[in-house]
Design a protein around this motif. Structure first.
Motif, PDB file in Angstrom:
ATOM      1  N   LYS A 195      41.121  -1.047  42.530  1.00  0.00           N
ATOM      2  CA  LYS A 195      40.257   0.066  42.395  1.00  0.00           C
ATOM      3  C   LYS A 195      41.160   0.662  41.219  1.00  0.00           C
ATOM      4  O   LYS A 195      42.354   0.791  40.907  1.00  0.00           O
ATOM      5  CB  LYS A 195      40.482   1.456  43.452  1.00  0.00           C
ATOM      6  CG  LYS A 195      39.674   2.604  42.878  1.00  0.00           C
ATOM      7  CD  LYS A 195      39.240   3.649  44.022  1.00  0.00           C
ATOM      8  CE  LYS A 195      40.547   4.162  44.574  1.00  0.00           C
ATOM      9  NZ  LYS A 195      40.264   5.194  45.518  1.00  0.00           N
ATOM     10  N   GLU A 196      40.271   0.970  39.971  1.00  0.00           N
ATOM     11  CA  GLU A 196      40.809   1.412  38.577  1.00  0.00           C
ATOM     12  C   GLU A 196      40.826   2.884  38.665  1.00  0.00           C
ATOM     13  O   GLU A 196      40.412   3.734  39.553  1.00  0.00           O
ATOM     14  CB  GLU A 196      39.683   0.857  37.520  1.00  0.00           C
ATOM     15  CG  GLU A 196      39.567  -0.416  37.349  1.00  0.00           C
ATOM     16  CD  GLU A 196      38.807  -0.663  36.168  1.00  0.00           C
ATOM     17  OE1 GLU A 196      39.448  -0.692  35.103  1.00  0.00           O
ATOM     18  OE2 GLU A 196      37.597  -0.926  36.224  1.00  0.00           O
ATOM     19  N   HIS A 197      41.555   3.622  37.584  1.00  0.00           N
ATOM     20  CA  HIS A 197      41.805   4.804  37.569  1.00  0.00           C
ATOM     21  C   HIS A 197      40.435   5.805  37.715  1.00  0.00           C
ATOM     22  O   HIS A 197      40.285   6.728  38.427  1.00  0.00           O
ATOM     23  CB  HIS A 197      42.430   5.504  36.632  1.00  0.00           C
ATOM     24  CG  HIS A 197      43.908   4.866  36.477  1.00  0.00           C
ATOM     25  ND1 HIS A 197      44.899   5.460  37.482  1.00  0.00           N
ATOM     26  CD2 HIS A 197      44.307   3.895  35.898  1.00  0.00           C
ATOM     27  CE1 HIS A 197      46.207   4.936  37.340  1.00  0.00           C
ATOM     28  NE2 HIS A 197      46.193   3.834  36.288  1.00  0.00           N
ATOM     29  N   ASP A 198      39.147   5.070  37.134  1.00  0.00           N
ATOM     30  CA  ASP A 198      38.190   5.904  37.146  1.00  0.00           C
ATOM     31  C   ASP A 198      37.185   5.715  38.616  1.00  0.00           C
ATOM     32  O   ASP A 198      36.123   6.036  38.572  1.00  0.00           O
ATOM     33  CB  ASP A 198      37.325   5.442  35.967  1.00  0.00           C
ATOM     34  CG  ASP A 198      36.951   3.807  35.933  1.00  0.00           C
ATOM     35  OD1 ASP A 198      37.243   3.235  37.036  1.00  0.00           O
ATOM     36  OD2 ASP A 198      36.213   3.344  34.975  1.00  0.00           O
ATOM     37  N   GLY A 199      37.844   5.056  39.635  1.00  0.00           N
ATOM     38  CA  GLY A 199      37.397   4.816  40.707  1.00  0.00           C
ATOM     39  C   GLY A 199      36.177   3.661  41.029  1.00  0.00           C
ATOM     40  O   GLY A 199      36.138   3.085  42.159  1.00  0.00           O
ATOM     41  N   GLU A 200      36.392   2.715  39.769  1.00  0.00           N
ATOM     42  CA  GLU A 200      35.675   1.370  39.967  1.00  0.00           C
ATOM     43  C   GLU A 200      36.220   0.439  40.798  1.00  0.00           C
ATOM     44  O   GLU A 200      37.526   0.271  40.689  1.00  0.00           O
ATOM     45  CB  GLU A 200      35.095   0.893  38.481  1.00  0.00           C
ATOM     46  CG  GLU A 200      34.427  -0.223  38.574  1.00  0.00           C
ATOM     47  CD  GLU A 200      33.976  -1.091  37.207  1.00  0.00           C
ATOM     48  OE1 GLU A 200      33.476  -1.848  37.456  1.00  0.00           O
ATOM     49  OE2 GLU A 200      34.548  -0.602  36.295  1.00  0.00           O
ATOM     50  N   TYR A 259      44.366  -6.816  34.590  1.00  0.00           N
ATOM     51  CA  TYR A 259      44.671  -5.582  35.147  1.00  0.00           C
ATOM     52  C   TYR A 259      46.140  -5.617  35.432  1.00  0.00           C
ATOM     53  O   TYR A 259      46.566  -6.661  36.036  1.00  0.00           O
ATOM     54  CB  TYR A 259      44.104  -5.202  36.391  1.00  0.00           C
ATOM     55  CG  TYR A 259      42.544  -5.285  36.039  1.00  0.00           C
ATOM     56  CD1 TYR A 259      41.776  -3.968  35.884  1.00  0.00           C
ATOM     57  CD2 TYR A 259      41.591  -6.302  36.207  1.00  0.00           C
ATOM     58  CE1 TYR A 259      40.597  -3.836  35.737  1.00  0.00           C
ATOM     59  CE2 TYR A 259      40.364  -6.191  36.070  1.00  0.00           C
ATOM     60  CZ  TYR A 259      39.832  -4.780  35.962  1.00  0.00           C
ATOM     61  OH  TYR A 259      38.520  -4.779  35.740  1.00  0.00           O
ATOM     62  N   GLU A 294      48.720  -0.269  37.189  1.00  0.00           N
ATOM     63  CA  GLU A 294      47.881   0.583  36.700  1.00  0.00           C
ATOM     64  C   GLU A 294      46.548   0.554  37.754  1.00  0.00           C
ATOM     65  O   GLU A 294      45.893   1.361  37.131  1.00  0.00           O
ATOM     66  CB  GLU A 294      47.419   0.178  35.257  1.00  0.00           C
ATOM     67  CG  GLU A 294      48.730   0.285  34.299  1.00  0.00           C
ATOM     68  CD  GLU A 294      48.289  -0.361  33.131  1.00  0.00           C
ATOM     69  OE1 GLU A 294      47.261  -0.610  32.655  1.00  0.00           O
ATOM     70  OE2 GLU A 294      48.936  -0.276  32.267  1.00  0.00           O
TER      71      GLU A 294
END
Length: 104
Positions: free
Chosen positions: A4-9, A38, A42
């Motif tokens: 999961k990325e910081h933006d929630g994706e 990635y 992060e």
């Protein structure tokens, strides 16, 4: 495996590789057209299981990659957002049932 990325994706991961002691992932976000890198520092791993056939590969680093990235020589082209390689990899992932049929 999924992160999961910081933006929630949420992104499916197709390679884990190590360079200079750092853990990195290669994933395919929707509507991107290829693989994106990635840093493990992060993102958050939300599904740690690695499914399907994988191979060990060594170049400027070393790691475990989805078999088709190496055996079909798709890795570099997918990092360069090559449309032909992207469509071939999508076909493989769909045939393996690892990605939704409507993923693009």
């Amino acid at each position: 495996m999924r992160i999961k990325e910081h933006d929630g994706e949420i992104v499916d991961i197709y390679a884990i590789y190590f360079i200079n002691g750092e853990v990195n992932f290669l994933g395919m976000p929707k509507n991107y057209g290829g693989l994106s890198a990635y840093s493990a520092r992060e993102v958050t791993v939300v599904e740690p299981e690695i499914e399907g056939d994988s191979v060990y590969f060594r170049n400027n680093g070393h790691g475990i990659y989805h078999w088709a990235l190496i055996k079909e020589n798709l890795l570099d082209d997918l990092l360069e957002l090559d449309e032909t390689a992207y469509n071939r990899f999508l076909d493989i992932l769909k045939a393996e049932g690892r990605i939704d049929p409507d993923f693009c």
